[in-house]
Design a protein around this motif. Structure first.
Motif, PDB file in Angstrom:
ATOM      1  N   LEU A   1      -7.280  -4.277  -7.868  1.00  0.00           N
ATOM      2  CA  LEU A   1      -6.316  -3.352  -8.460  1.00  0.00           C
ATOM      3  C   LEU A   1      -5.736  -2.433  -7.388  1.00  0.00           C
ATOM      4  N   ILE A   2      -4.431  -2.505  -7.192  1.00  0.00           N
ATOM      5  CA  ILE A   2      -3.761  -1.621  -6.236  1.00  0.00           C
ATOM      6  C   ILE A   2      -3.620  -0.224  -6.820  1.00  0.00           C
ATOM      7  N   SER A   3      -3.062  -0.157  -8.007  1.00  0.00           N
ATOM      8  CA  SER A   3      -2.835   1.140  -8.624  1.00  0.00           C
ATOM      9  C   SER A   3      -2.611   0.952 -10.117  1.00  0.00           C
TER      10      SER A   3
ATOM     11  N   SER B   1      -4.029   1.396  -0.812  1.00  0.00           N
ATOM     12  CA  SER B   1      -5.114   0.709  -1.496  1.00  0.00           C
ATOM     13  C   SER B   1      -5.827  -0.239  -0.535  1.00  0.00           C
ATOM     14  N   LYS B   2      -7.125  -0.012  -0.333  1.00  0.00           N
ATOM     15  CA  LYS B   2      -7.916  -0.879   0.534  1.00  0.00           C
ATOM     16  C   LYS B   2      -8.486  -2.043  -0.277  1.00  0.00           C
ATOM     17  N   PHE B   3      -8.630  -3.184   0.379  1.00  0.00           N
ATOM     18  CA  PHE B   3      -9.164  -4.352  -0.318  1.00  0.00           C
ATOM     19  C   PHE B   3     -10.100  -5.125   0.605  1.00  0.00           C
ATOM     20  N   GLN B   4     -10.965  -5.936   0.003  1.00  0.00           N
ATOM     21  CA  GLN B   4     -11.876  -6.796   0.757  1.00  0.00           C
ATOM     22  C   GLN B   4     -12.164  -8.044  -0.062  1.00  0.00           C
TER      23      GLN B   4
ATOM     24  N   LEU C   1     -11.798 -11.268   4.351  1.00  0.00           N
ATOM     25  CA  LEU C   1     -10.461 -10.724   4.533  1.00  0.00           C
ATOM     26  C   LEU C   1     -10.478  -9.280   4.048  1.00  0.00           C
ATOM     27  N   GLU C   2     -10.078  -8.350   4.910  1.00  0.00           N
ATOM     28  CA  GLU C   2     -10.090  -6.945   4.537  1.00  0.00           C
ATOM     29  C   GLU C   2      -8.852  -6.253   5.092  1.00  0.00           C
ATOM     30  N   GLY C   3      -8.430  -5.209   4.428  1.00  0.00           N
ATOM     31  CA  GLY C   3      -7.250  -4.500   4.914  1.00  0.00           C
ATOM     32  C   GLY C   3      -6.785  -3.427   3.965  1.00  0.00           C
ATOM     33  N   LYS C   4      -5.526  -3.001   4.146  1.00  0.00           N
ATOM     34  CA  LYS C   4      -4.944  -1.942   3.337  1.00  0.00           C
ATOM     35  C   LYS C   4      -3.499  -2.286   3.008  1.00  0.00           C
ATOM     36  N   PHE C   5      -3.165  -2.123   1.735  1.00  0.00           N
ATOM     37  CA  PHE C   5      -1.803  -2.329   1.254  1.00  0.00           C
ATOM     38  C   PHE C   5      -1.211  -0.967   0.925  1.00  0.00           C
ATOM     39  N   SER C   6       0.001  -0.690   1.388  1.00  0.00           N
ATOM     40  CA  SER C   6       0.630   0.612   1.173  1.00  0.00           C
ATOM     41  C   SER C   6       2.030   0.448   0.609  1.00  0.00           C
ATOM     42  N   MET C   7       2.383   1.367  -0.294  1.00  0.00           N
ATOM     43  CA  MET C   7       3.737   1.450  -0.837  1.00  0.00           C
ATOM     44  C   MET C   7       4.194   2.906  -0.760  1.00  0.00           C
ATOM     45  N   ARG C   8       5.399   3.129  -0.237  1.00  0.00           N
ATOM     46  CA  ARG C   8       5.946   4.488  -0.171  1.00  0.00           C
ATOM     47  C   ARG C   8       7.357   4.480  -0.721  1.00  0.00           C
TER      48      ARG C   8
ATOM     49  N   PRO D   1      16.780   4.852  -2.718  1.00  0.00           N
ATOM     50  CA  PRO D   1      16.465   4.085  -3.921  1.00  0.00           C
ATOM     51  C   PRO D   1      15.567   2.875  -3.647  1.00  0.00           C
ATOM     52  N   ALA D   2      14.884   2.849  -2.523  1.00  0.00           N
ATOM     53  CA  ALA D   2      14.128   1.679  -2.116  1.00  0.00           C
ATOM     54  C   ALA D   2      12.636   2.018  -1.996  1.00  0.00           C
ATOM     55  N   TRP D   3      11.870   1.016  -1.584  1.00  0.00           N
ATOM     56  CA  TRP D   3      10.441   1.174  -1.311  1.00  0.00           C
ATOM     57  C   TRP D   3      10.144   0.635   0.075  1.00  0.00           C
ATOM     58  N   ASP D   4       9.219   1.291   0.777  1.00  0.00           N
ATOM     59  CA  ASP D   4       8.694   0.773   2.037  1.00  0.00           C
ATOM     60  C   ASP D   4       7.283   0.259   1.746  1.00  0.00           C
ATOM     61  N   ILE D   5       6.985  -0.965   2.156  1.00  0.00           N
ATOM     62  CA  ILE D   5       5.660  -1.523   1.921  1.00  0.00           C
ATOM     63  C   ILE D   5       5.065  -1.994   3.245  1.00  0.00           C
ATOM     64  N   ALA D   6       3.746  -1.929   3.340  1.00  0.00           N
ATOM     65  CA  ALA D   6       3.065  -2.315   4.574  1.00  0.00           C
ATOM     66  C   ALA D   6       1.740  -2.992   4.234  1.00  0.00           C
ATOM     67  N   LEU D   7       1.345  -3.928   5.082  1.00  0.00           N
ATOM     68  CA  LEU D   7       0.081  -4.640   4.929  1.00  0.00           C
ATOM     69  C   LEU D   7      -0.615  -4.703   6.282  1.00  0.00           C
ATOM     70  N   ASN D   8      -1.777  -4.064   6.381  1.00  0.00           N
ATOM     71  CA  ASN D   8      -2.608  -4.115   7.586  1.00  0.00           C
ATOM     72  C   ASN D   8      -3.900  -4.846   7.232  1.00  0.00           C
ATOM     73  N   TRP D   9      -4.253  -5.860   8.014  1.00  0.00           N
ATOM     74  CA  TRP D   9      -5.409  -6.661   7.642  1.00  0.00           C
ATOM     75  C   TRP D   9      -6.079  -7.281   8.865  1.00  0.00           C
TER      76      TRP D   9
END
Length: 202
Positions: free
Chosen positions: A37-39, A56-59, A118-125, A129-137
């Motif tokens: 679950l991200i959010s 949101s961190k995941f593993q 597999l582990e990392g962090k998913f981000s949404m900002r 009118p847009a969204w910036d998203i990032a994935l670090n893993w």
């Protein structure tokens, strides 16, 4: 069919941002691991300022080969006779929204002993009118360093799949509401951007 894989090196050779998220319909039998679950948002009460952000961190531990991250959303409607869930999970089948697949650089990922973490962090900002998203893993022991991918200025048009609703009926409904004085208010528009996002690994 034709095997176009030899063209990959030319298609993405000069694009350092690849791989980026891709919208589509994906098969449920390709999922591995437990959904994360991200959010979770209450659309009736949520306040979403311009700087709204989610981290949101995941593993994931799996013995399968991993190609990327799959993102979908579920919406729960409260009803006196029983709650109704609108899900865009791959098991639902073909539907308008589909899912978003984010390929991982260097995929497919697997280990000789079949034990991959597999582990990392998913981000949404939010950046109206847009969204910036990032994935670090990272995926030790195959990928020990952190791999960073980001996509700025994401608009709905980046994932658009034209159909009858988006190209004709949506516009007709908007014009009908405008003519009857039932336009979309600012707060309703902000609330409509929110949904409960869930991720799984494909």
């Amino acid at each position: 069919g034709f095997d176009m894989s030899p063209m990959t090196r030319y298609a993405f050779r000069d694009n350092e941002e690849w791989p980026w998220p891709v919208r589509g319909i994906w098969r449920p039998d390709g999922l591995t691991g437990v959904p994360h679950l991200i959010s979770e948002w209450d659309l009736k009460d949520i306040k979403m300022p311009p700087s709204f952000r989610i981290d949101s961190k995941f593993q994931l531990h799996t013995n399968a080969t991993v190609h990327g991250i799959l993102i979908w959303f579920d919406v729960l409607f409260d009803h006196p006779d029983g709650n109704i869930t609108l899900s865009t999970h791959p098991s639902v089948g073909v539907q308008h929204w589909g899912q978003i697949f984010w390929p991982l650089k260097g995929a497919p990922l697997s280990t000789p002993d079949g034990k991959l973490r597999l582990e990392g962090k998913f981000s949404m900002r939010r950046s109206p009118p847009a969204w910036d998203i990032a994935l670090n893993w990272r995926a030790p022991p195959v990928v020990t360093g952190v791999v960073k991918s980001s996509f700025k200025g994401m608009l709905s048009e980046h994932f658009a799949q034209p159909d009858e609703w988006t190209t004709r009926r949506g516009l007709e409904t908007f014009l009908e509401n405008a003519a009857s004085g039932h336009g979309i208010g600012r707060n309703e528009k902000d609330t409509a951007e929110a949904a409960a996002l869930r991720t799984g690994e494909l």
